[in-house]
Design a protein around this motif. Structure first.
Motif, PDB file in Angstrom:
ATOM      1  N   HIS A   1       0.837  -1.201   0.000  1.00 20.59           N
ATOM      2  CA  HIS A   1       0.000   0.000   0.000  1.00 20.59           C
ATOM      3  C   HIS A   1       0.876   1.257   0.000  1.00 20.59           C
ATOM      4  O   HIS A   1       0.598   2.230  -0.727  1.00 20.59           O
ATOM      5  CB  HIS A   1      -0.919  -0.012   1.225  1.00 20.59           C
ATOM      6  N   GLU A   2       1.936   1.221   0.780  1.00 26.69           N
ATOM      7  CA  GLU A   2       2.859   2.347   0.823  1.00 26.69           C
ATOM      8  C   GLU A   2       3.564   2.529  -0.513  1.00 26.69           C
ATOM      9  O   GLU A   2       3.765   3.663  -0.982  1.00 26.69           O
ATOM     10  CB  GLU A   2       3.870   2.130   1.944  1.00 26.69           C
ATOM     11  N   LEU A   3       3.937   1.417  -1.144  1.00 22.41           N
ATOM     12  CA  LEU A   3       4.606   1.512  -2.435  1.00 22.41           C
ATOM     13  C   LEU A   3       3.691   2.129  -3.490  1.00 22.41           C
ATOM     14  O   LEU A   3       4.108   3.040  -4.223  1.00 22.41           O
ATOM     15  CB  LEU A   3       5.067   0.125  -2.902  1.00 22.41           C
ATOM     16  N   LEU A   4       2.466   1.651  -3.583  1.00 21.87           N
ATOM     17  CA  LEU A   4       1.558   2.190  -4.593  1.00 21.87           C
ATOM     18  C   LEU A   4       1.273   3.667  -4.356  1.00 21.87           C
ATOM     19  O   LEU A   4       1.147   4.447  -5.306  1.00 21.87           O
ATOM     20  CB  LEU A   4       0.261   1.384  -4.619  1.00 21.87           C
ATOM     21  N   GLY A   5       1.197   4.072  -3.084  1.00 26.35           N
ATOM     22  CA  GLY A   5       1.028   5.480  -2.785  1.00 26.35           C
ATOM     23  C   GLY A   5       2.221   6.309  -3.222  1.00 26.35           C
ATOM     24  O   GLY A   5       2.068   7.409  -3.775  1.00 26.35           O
ATOM     25  N   ALA A   6       3.427   5.776  -2.998  1.00 31.02           N
ATOM     26  CA  ALA A   6       4.639   6.483  -3.405  1.00 31.02           C
ATOM     27  C   ALA A   6       4.742   6.564  -4.926  1.00 31.02           C
ATOM     28  O   ALA A   6       5.185   7.586  -5.481  1.00 31.02           O
ATOM     29  CB  ALA A   6       5.863   5.777  -2.826  1.00 31.02           C
ATOM     30  N   LEU A   7       4.325   5.522  -5.614  1.00 36.74           N
ATOM     31  CA  LEU A   7       4.341   5.536  -7.075  1.00 36.74           C
ATOM     32  C   LEU A   7       3.400   6.604  -7.623  1.00 36.74           C
ATOM     33  O   LEU A   7       3.771   7.379  -8.514  1.00 36.74           O
ATOM     34  CB  LEU A   7       3.935   4.157  -7.612  1.00 36.74           C
ATOM     35  N   ASP A   8       2.197   6.647  -7.104  1.00 36.43           N
ATOM     36  CA  ASP A   8       1.236   7.644  -7.585  1.00 36.43           C
ATOM     37  C   ASP A   8       1.722   9.068  -7.307  1.00 36.43           C
ATOM     38  O   ASP A   8       1.583   9.962  -8.151  1.00 36.43           O
ATOM     39  CB  ASP A   8      -0.126   7.416  -6.929  1.00 36.43           C
ATOM     40  N   ALA A   9       2.305   9.274  -6.120  1.00 34.56           N
ATOM     41  CA  ALA A   9       2.807  10.607  -5.781  1.00 34.56           C
ATOM     42  C   ALA A   9       3.939  11.014  -6.727  1.00 34.56           C
ATOM     43  O   ALA A   9       3.995  12.160  -7.201  1.00 34.56           O
ATOM     44  CB  ALA A   9       3.288  10.633  -4.335  1.00 34.56           C
ATOM     45  N   GLY A  10       4.842  10.081  -7.015  1.00 34.95           N
ATOM     46  CA  GLY A  10       5.936  10.369  -7.933  1.00 34.95           C
ATOM     47  C   GLY A  10       5.456  10.609  -9.353  1.00 34.95           C
ATOM     48  O   GLY A  10       5.982  11.468 -10.071  1.00 34.95           O
ATOM     49  N   TRP A  11       4.448   9.859  -9.767  1.00 40.51           N
ATOM     50  CA  TRP A  11       3.892  10.031 -11.109  1.00 40.51           C
ATOM     51  C   TRP A  11       3.262  11.416 -11.258  1.00 40.51           C
ATOM     52  O   TRP A  11       3.434  12.090 -12.279  1.00 40.51           O
ATOM     53  CB  TRP A  11       2.873   8.932 -11.364  1.00 40.51           C
ATOM     54  N   ARG A  12       2.541  11.856 -10.207  1.00 39.32           N
ATOM     55  CA  ARG A  12       1.946  13.202 -10.245  1.00 39.32           C
ATOM     56  C   ARG A  12       3.034  14.279 -10.226  1.00 39.32           C
ATOM     57  O   ARG A  12       2.953  15.272 -10.955  1.00 39.32           O
ATOM     58  CB  ARG A  12       1.003  13.392  -9.056  1.00 39.32           C
ATOM     59  N   MET A  13       4.057  14.072  -9.403  1.00 36.43           N
ATOM     60  CA  MET A  13       5.117  15.055  -9.272  1.00 36.43           C
ATOM     61  C   MET A  13       5.793  15.334 -10.608  1.00 36.43           C
ATOM     62  O   MET A  13       6.149  16.480 -10.928  1.00 36.43           O
ATOM     63  CB  MET A  13       6.157  14.560  -8.254  1.00 36.43           C
ATOM     64  N   HIS A  14       5.964  14.296 -11.396  1.00 39.38           N
ATOM     65  CA  HIS A  14       6.714  14.440 -12.646  1.00 39.38           C
ATOM     66  C   HIS A  14       5.803  14.562 -13.860  1.00 39.38           C
ATOM     67  O   HIS A  14       6.251  14.338 -14.999  1.00 39.38           O
ATOM     68  CB  HIS A  14       7.675  13.265 -12.804  1.00 39.38           C
ATOM     69  N   ALA A  15       4.561  14.970 -13.639  1.00 41.38           N
ATOM     70  CA  ALA A  15       3.626  15.162 -14.749  1.00 41.38           C
ATOM     71  C   ALA A  15       4.161  16.123 -15.816  1.00 41.38           C
ATOM     72  O   ALA A  15       3.928  15.906 -17.018  1.00 41.38           O
ATOM     73  CB  ALA A  15       2.280  15.643 -14.219  1.00 41.38           C
ATOM     74  N   PRO A  16       4.892  17.200 -15.454  1.00 43.11           N
ATOM     75  CA  PRO A  16       5.406  18.102 -16.495  1.00 43.11           C
ATOM     76  C   PRO A  16       6.327  17.406 -17.507  1.00 43.11           C
ATOM     77  O   PRO A  16       6.462  17.887 -18.644  1.00 43.11           O
ATOM     78  CB  PRO A  16       6.169  19.158 -15.692  1.00 43.11           C
ATOM     79  N   LEU A  17       6.952  16.290 -17.107  1.00 46.36           N
ATOM     80  CA  LEU A  17       7.851  15.586 -18.027  1.00 46.36           C
ATOM     81  C   LEU A  17       7.095  14.819 -19.102  1.00 46.36           C
ATOM     82  O   LEU A  17       7.709  14.292 -20.037  1.00 46.36           O
ATOM     83  CB  LEU A  17       8.743  14.621 -17.247  1.00 46.36           C
ATOM     84  N   ALA A  18       5.778  14.749 -18.995  1.00 45.61           N
ATOM     85  CA  ALA A  18       4.988  14.028 -19.992  1.00 45.61           C
ATOM     86  C   ALA A  18       5.170  14.601 -21.388  1.00 45.61           C
ATOM     87  O   ALA A  18       4.998  13.892 -22.379  1.00 45.61           O
ATOM     88  CB  ALA A  18       3.507  14.052 -19.601  1.00 45.61           C
ATOM     89  N   VAL A  19       5.539  15.888 -21.479  1.00 45.10           N
ATOM     90  CA  VAL A  19       5.751  16.489 -22.800  1.00 45.10           C
ATOM     91  C   VAL A  19       6.933  15.847 -23.516  1.00 45.10           C
ATOM     92  O   VAL A  19       7.043  15.931 -24.737  1.00 45.10           O
ATOM     93  CB  VAL A  19       5.963  18.018 -22.693  1.00 45.10           C
TER      94      VAL A  19
END
Length: 287
Positions: free
Chosen positions: A222-240
């Motif tokens: 549960h902690e891992l999936l939460g950390a993954l989602d947080a990291g994915w949101r954090m780096h959303a600007p790199l989606a370009v």
């Protein structure tokens, strides 16, 4: 659930262990785990690259694909597809006959066989596999049955061998698996299609049976999936720059936060994340 695999149970000669699965299978469904196996030392350094596809389902295509993919790194690989349902073995052997006749896109000389078997992993002459892939097999079982299945499969391995047990969605875009040795579980891997990915926690529905009921507060997964989602949101600007760059940055953030990530950017570019089993192992004896 204990980290170590239990001692394998005694079996009667010819006894089959397991129940018939739904048999759902699709072309290319297991490409992500096949790619991971193809890069694993258990295969690359095996004196005898004998691989078992356990519970391949209603069609033998996954075993044929496995042999085709692994032959690029081990031309001497031999794959044995095992199914507990005799009719599925008959169908797969008919498929193999068409391959031998050149009536398929697989190489006619692909080194593949099919036989009846379950978690006891029967092999000709007691030959020990370097790798056993058991995918989408344990989903229908109770969590309490997982250690026994793991231990039985692992007891059939060659020294240094590997059991790869996990699950994926119908199209193979969301997958996760556990890598096991004779001593028990070693690693946990997530592999996702990043294009169009809203959140890495989509894998929650496709976790291995040992973890799927553990995605609750207080558990490591549960902690891992939460950390993954947080990291994915954090780096959303790199989606370009593409989803691969965003995934690589997310994995780097996890590593910085102290998660013991195994492997470097090359695996991250594939949408993979591998951790030691201890990083996600259940903390509590009951879900």
């Amino acid at each position: 659930m204990p980290d170590a695999s239990p001692h394998p149970r005694r079996l009667r000669p010819g006894q089959r262990v397991g129940t018939v699965t739904r048999g759902t299978t699709n072309t290319n469904r297991l490409r992500r785990v096949d790619r991971w196996i193809a890069a694993h030392p258990a295969l690359l350094h095996a004196p005898d690259p004998f691989v078992v596809d356990l519970g391949y389902g209603a069609s033998g295509v996954t075993a044929l694909e496995l042999a085709s993919r692994l032959s690029h790194v081990r031309p001497d690989v031999h794959v044995l597809g095992l199914e507990i349902e005799p009719e599925r073995v008959r169908v797969a052997r008919e498929q193999l006959e068409r391959v031998r006749a050149g009536d398929a896109h697989f190489a006619p000389d692909l080194d593949v066989d099919f036989a009846i078997g379950g978690f006891e992993v029967p092999t000709p002459g007691g030959r020990r596999p370097a790798v056993i892939r058991a995918f989408n097999v344990l989903r229908q079982y109770d969590e309490a049955e997982v250690p026994g299945a793991w231990g039985l499969m692992a007891s059939r391995l060659a020294p240094g061998g590997l059991v790869v047990e996990g699950t994926c969605d119908e199209l193979g875009r969301v997958a996760s698996w556990v890598g096991l040795g004779s001593e028990g579980p070693r690693t946990f891997t997530i592999s996702l299609r990043r294009s169009g990915l809203e959140a890495p926690s989509v894998v929650a529905e496709r976790l291995p049976k040992a973890l799927i009921h553990r995605n609750v507060p207080g558990e490591r997964i549960h902690e891992l999936l939460g950390a993954l989602d947080a990291g994915w949101r954090m780096h959303a600007p790199l989606a370009v720059y593409g989803p691969s760059q965003r995934w690589i940055a997310m994995v780097a953030t996890l590593r910085h936060e102290g998660w013991p990530v195994i492997g470097g950017p090359r695996r991250s570019r594939l949408g993979e994340l591998t951790l030691p089993w201890a990083a996600v192992a259940p903390r509590h004896p009951d879900p």
